[in-house]
Design a protein around this motif. Structure first.
Motif, PDB file in Angstrom:
ATOM      1  N   ARG A  15       0.929  -1.335   0.217  1.00  0.00           N
ATOM      2  CA  ARG A  15       0.053  -0.202   0.119  1.00  0.00           C
ATOM      3  C   ARG A  15       0.625   0.752  -0.320  1.00  0.00           C
ATOM      4  O   ARG A  15      -0.115   2.132  -0.430  1.00  0.00           O
ATOM      5  N   LEU A  16       2.057   1.299   0.620  1.00  0.00           N
ATOM      6  CA  LEU A  16       3.297   2.209   0.749  1.00  0.00           C
ATOM      7  C   LEU A  16       2.995   2.523  -0.899  1.00  0.00           C
ATOM      8  O   LEU A  16       3.710   3.915  -1.343  1.00  0.00           O
ATOM      9  N   LYS A  17       3.722   0.938  -1.896  1.00  0.00           N
ATOM     10  CA  LYS A  17       4.518   1.658  -2.804  1.00  0.00           C
ATOM     11  C   LYS A  17       3.140   2.360  -3.183  1.00  0.00           C
ATOM     12  O   LYS A  17       4.273   2.984  -4.628  1.00  0.00           O
ATOM     13  N   GLN A  18       2.019   1.840  -3.637  1.00  0.00           N
ATOM     14  CA  GLN A  18       1.034   2.469  -3.978  1.00  0.00           C
ATOM     15  C   GLN A  18       1.214   4.338  -3.660  1.00  0.00           C
ATOM     16  O   GLN A  18       1.157   4.558  -5.047  1.00  0.00           O
ATOM     17  N   LYS A  19       1.449   4.501  -2.867  1.00  0.00           N
ATOM     18  CA  LYS A  19       1.423   6.404  -2.028  1.00  0.00           C
ATOM     19  C   LYS A  19       2.697   6.351  -2.845  1.00  0.00           C
ATOM     20  O   LYS A  19       3.175   7.650  -3.573  1.00  0.00           O
ATOM     21  N   LEU A  20       3.951   5.447  -2.523  1.00  0.00           N
ATOM     22  CA  LEU A  20       5.049   6.804  -3.485  1.00  0.00           C
ATOM     23  C   LEU A  20       5.410   7.044  -5.041  1.00  0.00           C
ATOM     24  O   LEU A  20       6.193   7.726  -5.223  1.00  0.00           O
ATOM     25  N   ILE A  21       5.090   5.573  -4.808  1.00  0.00           N
ATOM     26  CA  ILE A  21       4.674   6.007  -6.618  1.00  0.00           C
ATOM     27  C   ILE A  21       4.373   6.900  -6.990  1.00  0.00           C
ATOM     28  O   ILE A  21       4.509   7.423  -8.177  1.00  0.00           O
ATOM     29  N   GLN A  22       3.082   7.500  -6.903  1.00  0.00           N
ATOM     30  CA  GLN A  22       2.422   8.878  -7.093  1.00  0.00           C
ATOM     31  C   GLN A  22       2.904  10.002  -6.489  1.00  0.00           C
ATOM     32  O   GLN A  22       3.083  11.052  -6.559  1.00  0.00           O
ATOM     33  N   ASN A  23       4.485  10.114  -5.972  1.00  0.00           N
ATOM     34  CA  ASN A  23       4.732  11.214  -5.019  1.00  0.00           C
ATOM     35  C   ASN A  23       5.916  11.158  -5.524  1.00  0.00           C
ATOM     36  O   ASN A  23       7.315  11.235  -6.047  1.00  0.00           O
ATOM     37  N   SER A  24       5.434  12.702  -6.902  1.00  0.00           N
ATOM     38  CA  SER A  24       6.991  13.108  -7.721  1.00  0.00           C
ATOM     39  C   SER A  24       8.124  13.513  -6.988  1.00  0.00           C
ATOM     40  O   SER A  24       9.133  13.883  -7.969  1.00  0.00           O
ATOM     41  N   ASP A  25       8.264  13.760  -5.446  1.00  0.00           N
ATOM     42  CA  ASP A  25       9.156  14.174  -5.110  1.00  0.00           C
ATOM     43  C   ASP A  25      10.653  12.996  -5.133  1.00  0.00           C
ATOM     44  O   ASP A  25      11.623  13.748  -3.927  1.00  0.00           O
ATOM     45  N   ILE A  26      10.166  12.187  -4.970  1.00  0.00           N
ATOM     46  CA  ILE A  26      11.099  10.894  -5.008  1.00  0.00           C
ATOM     47  C   ILE A  26      11.393  10.036  -5.697  1.00  0.00           C
ATOM     48  O   ILE A  26      10.686  10.431  -6.494  1.00  0.00           O
ATOM     49  N   GLN A  27      12.369   9.240  -6.124  1.00  0.00           N
ATOM     50  CA  GLN A  27      13.397   8.438  -6.967  1.00  0.00           C
ATOM     51  C   GLN A  27      12.922   7.446  -6.188  1.00  0.00           C
ATOM     52  O   GLN A  27      14.057   7.082  -5.205  1.00  0.00           O
ATOM     53  N   LEU A  28      12.052   6.289  -6.381  1.00  0.00           N
ATOM     54  CA  LEU A  28      11.468   5.157  -5.492  1.00  0.00           C
ATOM     55  C   LEU A  28      13.035   4.149  -6.299  1.00  0.00           C
ATOM     56  O   LEU A  28      12.824   3.213  -7.710  1.00  0.00           O
ATOM     57  N   ARG A  29      13.275   3.598  -4.989  1.00  0.00           N
ATOM     58  CA  ARG A  29      13.545   2.151  -5.367  1.00  0.00           C
ATOM     59  C   ARG A  29      13.343   0.989  -4.576  1.00  0.00           C
ATOM     60  O   ARG A  29      12.906   1.218  -3.878  1.00  0.00           O
ATOM     61  N   LEU A  30      12.816   0.106  -5.192  1.00  0.00           N
ATOM     62  CA  LEU A  30      12.267  -1.654  -4.069  1.00  0.00           C
ATOM     63  C   LEU A  30      13.581  -2.612  -3.878  1.00  0.00           C
ATOM     64  O   LEU A  30      14.006  -2.744  -5.215  1.00  0.00           O
TER      65      LEU A  30
END
Length: 473
Positions: A15-30
């Motif tokens: 669920r957190l992944k879905q939120k972070l994907i939509q956050n343009s402030d961050i570059q996400l790594r899993l």
């Protein structure tokens, strides 16, 4: 801001992944054990690193150049989870320091150490202490108690007991106090922790109103439009309570026992840091969180479930294990005149509410027996009737491989004297259904031979019903 998310296939992590994907402030790594467990819907720019916290080389790769790392890892499904959690946290903070990570955000459990503290909660507390022990890396330790949301362990237990039992004789732990919180509010605290400017380590206790577990059950009944009577009995032991949960909820005995042991301790807020550092977050009430969870279930919008990442059996390549299977029941059907996509859709919708065709009652009986002997049973169902993901549960199976328009492989998580798989496969113009069994000793062989007559009817009916449904699409 470069952010690493661990535990992204778990209940909170997905669920957190879905939120972070939509956050343009961050570059996400899993950071995941198996890349196949990641939904194919994630954007291409999301980086995925394969490995685990017991492999320092993969940890270094995952934490390289990271500013903030989420630690959402727990080994509860292992018998030695307390020791594994300790090693995992030590490795993580060591490599985080080496990679000059600025901040670690950890979601742990509410509670204090005393003579009643369960082994499970002690492990959660110890993990937080280890992560907070490094002065060079700031740790924000979010502590939550009972998390209420569609598919959460706590909600599934409370909902199932409330729906199935008009009159409940309950152990004295129903009088224990807790501060439940909606999963959506937990996600808000986790996401907003990215932007906290505080430099010191923080412990942030979160929760809504203070309630006894009895109150939660009665409020859940109210939200569901039901009337329930609770009769507390002082002599129901932890083991008896665990069997009770095992029989009437989707939670298996082992998990139920760990949770029940934790219910002896109050899980209430010990500080006011949530209000101090997150004044804009106002947790919703317990009854509203229940209504929201029920609404998601009814609208088939469940994003994740507690059983999504139960065990690591699906992390492995099963080619050799299946090749070593001693007993195989294989059915083949010519599908020259049927679109392959229809066959694929048909076997991908098996189980859950749709059941297992004409011999559904036999599967139900096997599920009841499995529950009685401490297994997972059939009641986990499936998260969505239209979609399956690698790693999630399907009744008493675990999805271990999916290839679009080609294959579905299930691993049996029921109690068995051996290991079993069920495979649906499209090869050229043939639909192949295979059941594999690797027996454990004489008992395993006897088990297979006893069930051969039932397998004849069940598996023949299954393959023909899948084809019939595909023709009707």
């Amino acid at each position: 801001m470069k952010v690493l998310l661990t535990g992204s296939t778990g209940y909170i992590g997905r669920r957190l992944k879905q939120k972070l994907i939509q956050n343009s402030d961050i570059q996400l790594r899993l950071f995941v054990r198996n890349k196949k467990s990641i939904s194919i819907k994630i954007p291409k720019e999301i980086e995925v690193v394969e490995g685990n916290t017991f492999d320092k080389d993969s940890l270094k790769k995952a934490l390289k150049d990271v500013d903030v790392a989420y630690y959402l890892i727990h080994s509860l499904n292992s018998d030695d989870y307390k020791n594994l959690d300790k090693i995992s946290a030590e490795n993580f903070i060591e490599i985080a320091k080496e990679c000059k990570v600025k901040k670690v955000i950890y979601l742990g459990g509410l509670g204090v150490k005393n003579e009643h503290t369960s082994k499970h909660l002690l492990s959660r507390l110890e993990t937080g202490e280890i992560l907070s022990s490094c002065k060079e890396v700031q740790t924000i330790w979010i502590r939550a108690g009972v998390i209420i949301g569609s598919g959460s362990t706590s909600f599934e237990i409370i909902r199932n007991l409330t729906e199935k039992l008009p009159i409940m004789t309950t152990p004295k732990w129903v009088l224990t106090k807790a501060q439940p919180i909606a999963v959506e509010d937990v996600l808000k605290y986790l996401e907003q922790s990215l932007y906290l400017e505080e430099k010191e380590n923080l412990i942030v206790d979160i929760g809504a109103e203070q309630l006894q577990y009895k109150d939660m059950m009665l409020q859940t009944a109210k939200a569901l439009g039901l009337k329930r009577i609770l009769i507390p009995l002082p002599f129901l032991s932890i083991t008896l309570s665990s069997y009770w949960l095992n029989l009437f909820t989707p939670v298996p005995f082992k998990v139920a026992k760990e949770l029940i042991e934790g219910l002896r301790s109050e899980v209430i807020i010990q500080n006011n840091n949530a209000e101090k550092y997150f004044p804009n977050i106002k947790p919703i009430s317990f009854i509203d969180s229940v209504k929201k969870a029920v609404d998601e279930i009814e609208k088939h919008q469940v994003i994740s479930r507690w059983s999504d990442h139960a065990g690591t059996i699906w992390d492995k390549d099963h080619i050799k294990e299946i090749a070593d299977a001693i007993f195989i029941d294989r059915k083949e059907v010519d599908i020259t005149n049927i679109p392959k996509e229809n066959i694929y859709k048909s076997f991908m919708s098996i189980g859950g509410e749709q059941g297992w065709f004409d011999y559904d009652f036999l599967w139900e009986l096997r599920g009841i027996i499995d529950k009685i002997i401490g297994g997972v049973g059939l009641k986990r169902g499936r998260r969505s009737q239209d979609e399956l993901r690698i790693g999630e549960s399907l009744d008493f199976w675990k999805v271990v491989d999916i290839k679009e328009n080609e294959r579905l492989l299930l691993f049996a998580q029921m109690k068995l004297p051996g290991s079993a798989w069920l495979e649906f496969k499209i090869e050229d113009n043939k639909f192949i259904q295979s059941a594999y069994f690797y027996p454990r000793g004489v008992l395993g062989r006897a088990y297979w031979y006893i069930l051969v007559p039932l397998h004849y009817f069940v598996f023949n009916n299954m393959v023909s019903s899948i084809v019939k449904r595909a023709k009707q699409m």
